[in-house]
Design a protein around this motif. Structure first.
Motif, PDB file in Angstrom:
ATOM      1  N   GLU A  65      21.827   5.025  -1.394  1.00  0.00           N
ATOM      2  CA  GLU A  65      23.146   5.258  -0.803  1.00  0.00           C
ATOM      3  C   GLU A  65      23.820   3.827  -0.699  1.00  0.00           C
ATOM      4  O   GLU A  65      23.140   3.100  -0.132  1.00  0.00           O
ATOM      5  N   GLY A  78      17.086   7.919  -0.962  1.00  0.00           N
ATOM      6  CA  GLY A  78      16.977   9.344  -0.828  1.00  0.00           C
ATOM      7  C   GLY A  78      15.973   9.861  -2.131  1.00  0.00           C
ATOM      8  O   GLY A  78      15.797   9.236  -3.034  1.00  0.00           O
ATOM      9  N   GLU A 132      16.370  11.658   3.213  1.00  0.00           N
ATOM     10  CA  GLU A 132      17.223  10.483   3.503  1.00  0.00           C
ATOM     11  C   GLU A 132      16.283   9.589   4.138  1.00  0.00           C
ATOM     12  O   GLU A 132      15.984  10.123   5.245  1.00  0.00           O
ATOM     13  N   THR A 279      34.671  14.237   0.460  1.00  0.00           N
ATOM     14  CA  THR A 279      34.304  13.702  -0.923  1.00  0.00           C
ATOM     15  C   THR A 279      35.198  14.396  -1.808  1.00  0.00           C
ATOM     16  O   THR A 279      35.680  15.621  -2.185  1.00  0.00           O
ATOM     17  N   HIS A 345      26.204  10.620  -8.471  1.00  0.00           N
ATOM     18  CA  HIS A 345      26.396  11.930  -7.820  1.00  0.00           C
ATOM     19  C   HIS A 345      27.573  12.168  -7.150  1.00  0.00           C
ATOM     20  O   HIS A 345      28.225  13.177  -7.383  1.00  0.00           O
ATOM     21  N   LYS A 348      31.527   9.100  -1.198  1.00  0.00           N
ATOM     22  CA  LYS A 348      32.097   9.670   0.133  1.00  0.00           C
ATOM     23  C   LYS A 348      32.920   8.635   0.924  1.00  0.00           C
ATOM     24  O   LYS A 348      32.511   7.725   1.072  1.00  0.00           O
ATOM     25  N   LYS A 360      30.840   5.275   0.734  1.00  0.00           N
ATOM     26  CA  LYS A 360      29.450   5.217   0.480  1.00  0.00           C
ATOM     27  C   LYS A 360      29.204   5.916  -1.080  1.00  0.00           C
ATOM     28  O   LYS A 360      29.723   6.834  -1.298  1.00  0.00           O
ATOM     29  N   TYR A 362      26.789   7.408  -3.843  1.00  0.00           N
ATOM     30  CA  TYR A 362      25.416   7.892  -3.924  1.00  0.00           C
ATOM     31  C   TYR A 362      25.182   7.842  -5.422  1.00  0.00           C
ATOM     32  O   TYR A 362      25.615   8.548  -6.303  1.00  0.00           O
ATOM     33  N   PHE A 364      22.067   8.417  -8.593  1.00  0.00           N
ATOM     34  CA  PHE A 364      20.862   9.112  -8.554  1.00  0.00           C
ATOM     35  C   PHE A 364      20.259   8.819  -9.931  1.00  0.00           C
ATOM     36  O   PHE A 364      20.858   8.092 -11.052  1.00  0.00           O
TER      37      PHE A 364
END
Length: 391
Positions: A65, A78, A132, A279, A345, A348, A360, A362, A364
């Motif tokens: 994150e 995460g 998280e 989002t 992913h 936000k 932020k 995210y 993956f």
């Protein structure tokens, strides 16, 4: 062709030969991660967290994150696992000792509930849980976690349907897994937040944060119009400035295509909290699709460009996100080859009661055993690989 569960099991079995914990895997991947996004000191904190996690967790999505409004290269971590898998069994064995760390205890409690075939949790959520770790917090300790999340992957919970029983059951399971008692007023507020949803939206995830002030985090996805967002926030009782939320959505819609909007809300005993996550979905995703994790190389570019026009965000970090979305690549391990998938992913936008305050990203990663070449196929191409299930 392998299905998701078979692929995860096979990958976990092979990963077990590559090292003891997730730190061993992350060290191998460090060169892929820009120092603009995660600096050296923060990377060491992430490794200390990963040291307490089995390496087999690399077979299911894990990642970072990244705060885009903070100049310092910090990040949180995460990871995810499924009950009954090799990665979960390590925690399940520890969880029999109630004095063990909170992470093992929580995995054990959820696994026990999920492995009952006829249970609501198994039927609606399946066996997947996500965690998280606020490794950027000075108080972070190995064996602790900051948040746990469940997604109704097996049976979607749509708005405008009477599924308050499912909403309540998932919330109660989350509350119980971290040792909280059920709070009836909080539960009524969760049900109100669900019942306020329009029909074409779905309850995407439920989360709790045992190390923060108590709340239930709900993620609701699928809003098509700004007016739907306004109506929902009014009916759910969000205490912030809804016009400010509409303004953020509007200016991003002017810069790029936004397919749908998702909301993250915090449900408290007193009502909804003032923080709101937005989002903005640039590509409609369906979690049952086998290629759920594979973005096109240019899918995120318009949204990243739109972010560069937003005040208060660090342009260097946004630039560093661009090469993160790549084609699947092959990793060569001691035990064989792996396919590495990586991408964005979601991103936000975080609102306080009056305005957007942060953003932020995210990111993956997930590994799978490399598909074997089909010797009966004269073209010599690799056999089909279906990929991992959604987070």
């Amino acid at each position: 062709m392998l299905d998701s569960e078979q692929s995860i099991a096979l990958t976990q079995s092979q990963l077990a030969n590559e090292g003891k914990n997730l730190e061993d895997l992350l060290q191998y991947l460090r060169e892929r991660i820009s120092a603009t996004l995660i600096g050296t000191s923060q990377w060491q904190r992430i490794l200390s967290c990963a040291r307490g996690l089995p390496i087999e967790m690399g077979a299911q999505p894990f990642g970072f994150e990244i705060p885009l409004n903070v100049p310092d290269p910090v990040a949180d971590f995460g990871a995810s696992l499924s009950s009954g898998t090799q990665s979960a069994r390590a925690f399940e064995a520890q969880s029999r000792d109630e004095t063990i760390n909170p992470l093992a205890r929580t995995v054990g409690r959820l696994s026990k509930a999920m492995q009952v075939e006829a249970s609501m949790l198994r039927r609606v959520v399946g066996r997947k849980m996500m965690f998280e770790f606020d490794v950027s917090s000075p108080s972070f300790r190995m064996g602790t976690f900051s948040g746990v999340f469940l997604r109704p992957n097996e049976q979607p919970i749509f708005g405008n349907e009477d599924h308050t029983d499912l909403v309540r059951s998932i919330t109660e399971a989350l509350v119980a897994c971290v040792g909280w008692d059920t709070n009836e007023q909080e539960m009524r507020n969760v049900e109100r937040a669900y019942l306020a949803q329009p029909g074409d939206t779905r309850m995407d995830s439920f989360g709790v944060f045992p190390e923060r002030n108590r709340s239930i985090r709900l993620a609701i996805m699928g809003f098509k119009k700004r007016q739907e967002v306004r109506t929902y926030l009014e009916n759910a009782g969000w205490p912030g400035n809804i016009s400010a939320v509409e303004s953020v959505i509007s200016r991003f819609q002017q810069r790029t295509s936004v397919e749908r909007t998702g909301l993250n809300i915090d449900v408290l005993e007193s009502g909804l909290g003032p923080t709101l996550g937005l989002t903005l979905i640039v590509k409609q995703r369906y979690t049952k699709e086998s290629r759920y994790w594979l973005d096109g190389l240019t899918d995120w570019e318009p949204f990243l460009q739109a972010l560069t026009e937003e005040n208060g965000l660090v342009s260097g970090k946004i630039q560093a996100l661009r090469p993160w979305v790549t084609q699947p690549s092959i990793l060569y391990g001691k035990s064989g080859q792996f396919v590495l998938l990586q991408g964005i992913h979601h991103i936000k936008l975080v609102m306080n009661a009056e305005a957007m305050q942060s953003a932020k990203a995210y990111l993956f990663l997930v590994l799978a055993v490399a598909p074997q070449t089909d010797t009966s196929n004269k073209s010599g191409r690799a056999t089909a690989y279906r990929g991992n299930s959604s987070p």
